[in-house]
Design an enzyme around this catalytic site. Sequence first.
Site, mmCIF file in Angstrom:
data_model
loop_
_atom_site.group_PDB
_atom_site.id
_atom_site.type_symbol
_atom_site.label_atom_id
_atom_site.label_comp_id
_atom_site.label_asym_id
_atom_site.label_seq_id
_atom_site.Cartn_x
_atom_site.Cartn_y
_atom_site.Cartn_z
ATOM 1 N N SER A 46 -4.445 -0.481 -7.323
ATOM 2 C CA SER A 46 -5.502 0.264 -6.631
ATOM 3 C C SER A 46 -4.817 1.252 -5.691
ATOM 4 O O SER A 46 -4.774 1.073 -4.484
ATOM 5 C CB SER A 46 -6.410 -0.687 -5.854
ATOM 6 O OG SER A 46 -5.703 -1.366 -4.842
ATOM 7 N N HIS A 158 -7.887 -6.110 -9.614
ATOM 8 C CA HIS A 158 -6.863 -7.148 -9.713
ATOM 9 C C HIS A 158 -7.314 -8.368 -10.504
ATOM 10 O O HIS A 158 -6.571 -9.326 -10.646
ATOM 11 C CB HIS A 158 -6.433 -7.619 -8.317
ATOM 12 C CG HIS A 158 -5.708 -6.578 -7.528
ATOM 13 N ND1 HIS A 158 -5.415 -6.717 -6.191
ATOM 14 C CD2 HIS A 158 -5.212 -5.369 -7.882
ATOM 15 C CE1 HIS A 158 -4.776 -5.647 -5.756
ATOM 16 N NE2 HIS A 158 -4.641 -4.809 -6.760
ATOM 17 N N GLU A 167 -10.091 -8.235 -2.357
ATOM 18 C CA GLU A 167 -9.290 -9.306 -1.750
ATOM 19 C C GLU A 167 -10.035 -10.057 -0.652
ATOM 20 O O GLU A 167 -10.652 -9.434 0.217
ATOM 21 C CB GLU A 167 -8.007 -8.725 -1.137
ATOM 22 C CG GLU A 167 -7.155 -7.999 -2.160
ATOM 23 C CD GLU A 167 -5.974 -7.243 -1.544
ATOM 24 O OE1 GLU A 167 -5.554 -7.578 -0.426
ATOM 25 O OE2 GLU A 167 -5.494 -6.313 -2.214
ATOM 26 N N GLU A 208 -2.730 -11.230 -7.754
ATOM 27 C CA GLU A 208 -2.010 -11.645 -6.544
ATOM 28 C C GLU A 208 -2.059 -13.153 -6.341
ATOM 29 O O GLU A 208 -1.791 -13.654 -5.246
ATOM 30 C CB GLU A 208 -2.555 -10.882 -5.334
ATOM 31 C CG GLU A 208 -2.371 -9.372 -5.522
ATOM 32 C CD GLU A 208 -2.686 -8.533 -4.291
ATOM 33 O OE1 GLU A 208 -3.280 -9.083 -3.325
ATOM 34 O OE2 GLU A 208 -2.346 -7.343 -4.294
ATOM 35 N N ASP A 246 -10.284 -7.126 1.904
ATOM 36 C CA ASP A 246 -9.938 -5.772 1.464
ATOM 37 C C ASP A 246 -10.842 -5.432 0.278
ATOM 38 O O ASP A 246 -10.502 -5.722 -0.864
ATOM 39 C CB ASP A 246 -8.457 -5.676 1.062
ATOM 40 C CG ASP A 246 -8.102 -4.282 0.525
ATOM 41 O OD1 ASP A 246 -8.959 -3.373 0.633
ATOM 42 O OD2 ASP A 246 -6.985 -4.112 0.004
ATOM 43 N N GLU A 287 -10.219 -4.138 5.526
ATOM 44 C CA GLU A 287 -9.341 -3.057 5.058
ATOM 45 C C GLU A 287 -10.092 -2.192 4.049
ATOM 46 O O GLU A 287 -10.836 -2.718 3.211
ATOM 47 C CB GLU A 287 -8.116 -3.709 4.400
ATOM 48 C CG GLU A 287 -7.125 -2.739 3.773
ATOM 49 C CD GLU A 287 -6.011 -3.492 3.046
ATOM 50 O OE1 GLU A 287 -5.657 -4.608 3.471
ATOM 51 O OE2 GLU A 287 -5.517 -2.977 2.035
ATOM 52 N N ASP A 314 -5.782 1.750 4.323
ATOM 53 C CA ASP A 314 -4.750 1.629 3.278
ATOM 54 C C ASP A 314 -4.768 2.890 2.414
ATOM 55 O O ASP A 314 -3.991 3.824 2.646
ATOM 56 C CB ASP A 314 -5.009 0.357 2.463
ATOM 57 C CG ASP A 314 -4.122 0.221 1.239
ATOM 58 O OD1 ASP A 314 -3.125 0.957 1.149
ATOM 59 O OD2 ASP A 314 -4.412 -0.619 0.348
ATOM 60 N N LYS A 339 2.916 0.083 3.467
ATOM 61 C CA LYS A 339 3.517 -0.204 2.168
ATOM 62 C C LYS A 339 4.661 0.780 1.947
ATOM 63 O O LYS A 339 4.435 1.997 1.890
ATOM 64 C CB LYS A 339 2.487 0.006 1.059
ATOM 65 C CG LYS A 339 1.347 -1.013 1.010
ATOM 66 C CD LYS A 339 0.261 -0.510 0.075
ATOM 67 C CE LYS A 339 -0.762 -1.568 -0.292
ATOM 68 N NZ LYS A 339 -1.955 -0.964 -0.932
ATOM 69 N N HIS A 367 2.586 -6.223 0.582
ATOM 70 C CA HIS A 367 3.147 -6.208 -0.774
ATOM 71 C C HIS A 367 2.315 -5.237 -1.628
ATOM 72 O O HIS A 367 1.378 -4.608 -1.139
ATOM 73 C CB HIS A 367 3.044 -7.623 -1.370
ATOM 74 C CG HIS A 367 1.625 -8.058 -1.569
ATOM 75 N ND1 HIS A 367 1.239 -9.015 -2.469
ATOM 76 C CD2 HIS A 367 0.469 -7.653 -0.977
ATOM 77 C CE1 HIS A 367 -0.060 -9.185 -2.431
ATOM 78 N NE2 HIS A 367 -0.552 -8.369 -1.531
ATOM 79 N N LYS A 390 0.573 -9.263 4.524
ATOM 80 C CA LYS A 390 -0.160 -9.848 3.394
ATOM 81 C C LYS A 390 0.751 -9.803 2.177
ATOM 82 O O LYS A 390 1.384 -8.780 1.885
ATOM 83 C CB LYS A 390 -1.501 -9.169 3.147
ATOM 84 C CG LYS A 390 -1.483 -7.737 2.683
ATOM 85 C CD LYS A 390 -2.900 -7.344 2.213
ATOM 86 C CE LYS A 390 -2.914 -5.982 1.543
ATOM 87 N NZ LYS A 390 -4.220 -5.653 0.946
HETATM 88 O O1 LIG Z 1 -4.996 -2.591 -2.084
HETATM 89 C C1 LIG Z 1 -4.026 -3.230 -1.673
HETATM 90 O O2 LIG Z 1 -3.953 -3.473 -0.476
HETATM 91 C C2 LIG Z 1 -2.886 -3.601 -2.586
HETATM 92 C C3 LIG Z 1 -2.115 -4.820 -2.238
HETATM 93 O O3 LIG Z 1 -2.890 -5.969 -2.093
HETATM 94 O O4 LIG Z 1 -3.221 -3.537 -3.939
HETATM 95 P P1 LIG Z 1 -2.401 -2.497 -4.889
HETATM 96 O O5 LIG Z 1 -0.960 -2.836 -4.749
HETATM 97 O O6 LIG Z 1 -2.951 -2.709 -6.261
HETATM 98 O O7 LIG Z 1 -2.694 -1.140 -4.348
HETATM 99 MG MG LIG Z 2 -5.727 -2.317 0.120
#
Ligand SMILES: O=C(O)[C@@H](CO)OP(=O)(O)O
Ligand SMILES: [Mg+2]
Length: 422
Positions: A46, A158, A167, A208, A246, A287, A314, A339, A367, A390
Site C-alpha cells: 500500500s 494485505h 491494520e 504481516e 491503520d 494512521e 504515512d 519508513k 516495517h 510497528k
Molecule cells: O501501510 C503501511 O503502514 C505499511 C506497513 O504496515 O504497509 P505497506 O508496506 O504495504 O505500505
Molecule cells: Mg500505513
Amino acid sequence: MAHAPIRFTDVSALEILDSRGNPTVEVTLTTEDGRPFTAGVPSGASTGTREAVELRDGDPERYEGKGVTRAVGNVVGEISELLRSRSWESLEWLDDALIELDGTDGKSRLGANAILGVSMAAARAFAGDRPLWQYLAPREVEVRLPVPHFNVLNGGVHAPNDLDFQEFMLAPLGAPSFAEAVRAGATIYHRLKKDLTARGESTGLGDEGGFAPDISSPEEVLRLLVAAIEDAGYTPGREGVAIAMDPASSEFHRGGVYRIAGEDLSSEDLIDRYEDIIAEFPVWSLEDGLAEDDWDGWRRLTDRLGDRVQLVGDDIFVTNPAIISRAIERGIANSALIKLNQIGTVTETLRAQALCREAGYAQMISHRSGETADAFIADLAVATGAGQIKSGAPARGERVAKYDRLLSIARSAPTLPYGLAR
Ligand SMILES: O=C(O)[C@@H](CO)OP(=O)(O)O
Ligand SMILES: [Mg+2]
C-alpha cells in the site's frame, strides 16, 4: 557523526526474496580490513504515490517483471565505482553522494532499493564494533525502547478478506518493560486465535502475520480485540493494552469518496465514524485515516480529533522531509510514520525524524508489508528515541526478527527506558 574515514574494497549485491516471495535487494559492503556489512531492503504494497522509486525490471504482474536485477546491477556498477573511488568520512557525506549520483528527485534512475541497501549497509560499516543503535543516535536524543505495535488483524491490500481497514494493532502502552510488552502481544495474539476459531472464523494470515477473518465491519473487529485483551487478562486502554489502527484509506479512496463495506462516505462522514470509534473503543492511534491527496480532509480530521488521538501520516508524508515540513506548517496530523525505503537513504530518514522532533510531532518507526530478516529498524527506533515501532504480528520470522532484536538490545542495555517519547 565524526568518524575515521572508511574505505570500501568490495561492493556486492544480490537478488533475494522478501517475505511475500518477491525479489528484493541485498547489499554487502566490504571494508579495507576485510569485514562484510550486509543489509536487506523491504518493499511495500500500500505505497504512497510520492515514495522514492523502487526499481523493478518490468511487468509487475509477472515474476520476471518483479525482478530487481537492474537495481542490483546499479549497485555493483555505478555505485560500486563511486564507493571505491575514495574514502568516506561520514554516512551523511556518502548518502549525499549517492543522491547526487542518482540525480533524480525520486531516486528513479538508480532505484531507491539499490540506494537504500547501500546506505543501510554503510551505516553498519560506520558503526563498526558499536551496536548500530549507539552509532545512529543523534546527540540530542534520549534513546529508549519503543512501544511495539503488533498488527494482529489484517485487511485491505494485505489480506484476501473483505475488510477494508488494513491494520489493527495491539499497543501495550502500559507495559512495565519491552519484554512485558512482547509477552502481552503474544499472549493476546494466541487468545485471539482461540476466539476466532470458537466463532468459526478463519485463522489464515495476512501479509504481516495478523489473522485475516472474513469480517467486513471495523467495529466488529474492535469488539473482538477488546474481548481478546480482556480474556488474556489485560486491561484495554492506555493504562494497559491500547489499540492502533491503520485503515490505509488511500487504498479505498476513489473519485473523492471513501468506500467502506460497500458504502460511500465523504471525508466528513468518515471523520464522524472515527469519532464514534474512538469514543467507544480504546483506540489511541489512527494512521492514514484519510487519503494522501485529501489535505483539506486531513486538516479537518486534525482539528476535530487531534487532541484526542494520535494521527499518523504515512502515505501522505512518505518520510519526506519537504512534505513533512509543509504538513507541520499547515497543522496536518500530529505524528509521522517513518519508513526508510519511502525516502531511500538513512540520512534523509534521520532528517525527517529530526524535523518531527523539533515540531513536537510523534513518530512511529515502521516495517513494510514485504520484509526481509534485516532488523535495522529495531536499532533505528532505539537510536532516535521514537518511542513507537510497528513490525507486524508477534509471529512470522521476518516480523519477529525486529522484536527479537529489541529484546536483545533491552537485555544488553538494562537502563534503557521503555515507552512513548516524552
Ligand atoms: O501501510 C503501511 O503502514 C505499511 C506497513 O504496515 O504497509 P505497506 O508496506 O504495504 O505500505
Ligand atoms: Mg500505513
